[in-house]
Design a protein around this motif. Structure first.
Motif, mmCIF file in Angstrom:
data_model
loop_
_atom_site.group_PDB
_atom_site.id
_atom_site.type_symbol
_atom_site.label_atom_id
_atom_site.label_comp_id
_atom_site.label_asym_id
_atom_site.label_seq_id
_atom_site.Cartn_x
_atom_site.Cartn_y
_atom_site.Cartn_z
ATOM 1 N N MET A 109 20.543 -52.404 -114.914
ATOM 2 C CA MET A 109 21.226 -51.248 -114.103
ATOM 3 C C MET A 109 20.230 -50.133 -114.314
ATOM 4 N N VAL A 110 20.097 -49.228 -113.240
ATOM 5 C CA VAL A 110 19.218 -48.104 -113.171
ATOM 6 C C VAL A 110 20.001 -46.968 -113.657
ATOM 7 N N PRO A 111 19.429 -46.274 -114.473
ATOM 8 C CA PRO A 111 20.208 -45.161 -114.925
ATOM 9 C C PRO A 111 20.202 -44.033 -113.689
ATOM 10 N N LEU A 112 21.378 -43.196 -114.062
ATOM 11 C CA LEU A 112 21.827 -42.217 -112.725
ATOM 12 C C LEU A 112 20.394 -41.407 -112.555
ATOM 13 N N TYR A 113 20.148 -40.701 -113.651
ATOM 14 C CA TYR A 113 18.851 -39.967 -113.339
ATOM 15 C C TYR A 113 17.771 -40.453 -112.575
ATOM 16 N N GLN A 114 17.459 -41.857 -112.805
ATOM 17 C CA GLN A 114 16.461 -42.741 -111.880
ATOM 18 C C GLN A 114 16.879 -42.734 -110.515
ATOM 19 N N ALA A 115 18.085 -43.227 -110.342
ATOM 20 C CA ALA A 115 18.497 -43.392 -108.757
ATOM 21 C C ALA A 115 18.461 -41.966 -108.252
ATOM 22 N N LYS A 116 18.985 -41.032 -109.034
ATOM 23 C CA LYS A 116 18.627 -39.680 -108.246
ATOM 24 C C LYS A 116 17.361 -39.341 -107.808
ATOM 25 N N THR A 117 16.502 -39.711 -108.732
ATOM 26 C CA THR A 117 14.775 -39.605 -108.659
ATOM 27 C C THR A 117 14.411 -39.967 -107.143
ATOM 28 N N GLU A 118 14.894 -41.522 -107.158
ATOM 29 C CA GLU A 118 14.658 -42.041 -106.067
ATOM 30 C C GLU A 118 15.238 -41.589 -104.718
ATOM 31 N N LEU A 119 16.586 -40.908 -104.930
ATOM 32 C CA LEU A 119 17.113 -40.482 -103.579
ATOM 33 C C LEU A 119 16.307 -39.251 -102.963
ATOM 34 N N PHE A 120 15.798 -38.342 -104.210
ATOM 35 C CA PHE A 120 15.030 -37.066 -103.847
ATOM 36 C C PHE A 120 13.537 -37.602 -103.366
ATOM 37 N N ARG A 121 12.802 -38.510 -103.863
ATOM 38 C CA ARG A 121 11.684 -38.960 -103.543
ATOM 39 C C ARG A 121 11.588 -39.520 -101.985
#
Length: 110
Positions: A1-13
């Motif tokens: 499972m991807v941590p939330l902060y990493q998922a947010k990073t991908e979204l902003f990327r």
């Protein structure tokens, strides 16, 4: 499972490209076929297709084929809300800069 902060990073990327932001702005009010997006964004079709693929992969837009035409739309109302929030943040930041400039002018005059 991807941590939330990493998922947010991908979204902003996925948001970190002027063409992709322009596409989302153009889709803000209604879905658009690719040819209408191309009319508004002065880039090659292959480059637009690549950027649309990134947005689709990030889940920010959906594509619907109708014969030879592919129409894109924002995937959810939250994407439109995100774009509106970005506008409000930028307006707030610009207001702060205007206030700072006014203060600097007053300071320079005295």
């Amino acid at each position: 499972m991807v941590p939330l902060y990493q998922a947010k990073t991908e979204l902003f990327r996925a948001l970190g490209n002027p063409v992709r932001i322009r596409v989302l702005e153009l889709l803000y009010d209604s879905p658009k076929p690719v040819h209408r997006l191309l009319a508004e964004i002065p880039i090659e079709g292959s480059r637009l297709s690549q950027q649309l693929g990134i947005l689709r992969g990030a889940g920010l837009v959906t594509a619907r084929r109708d014969g030879n035409t592919v129409e894109y739309a924002l995937s959810t109302g939250e994407v439109a809300e995100l774009m509106a929030t970005a506008r409000r943040i930028l307006a707030h930041l610009a207001t702060g800069q205007e206030e700072l400039l006014a203060e600097l002018r007053v300071e320079r005059a005295s």
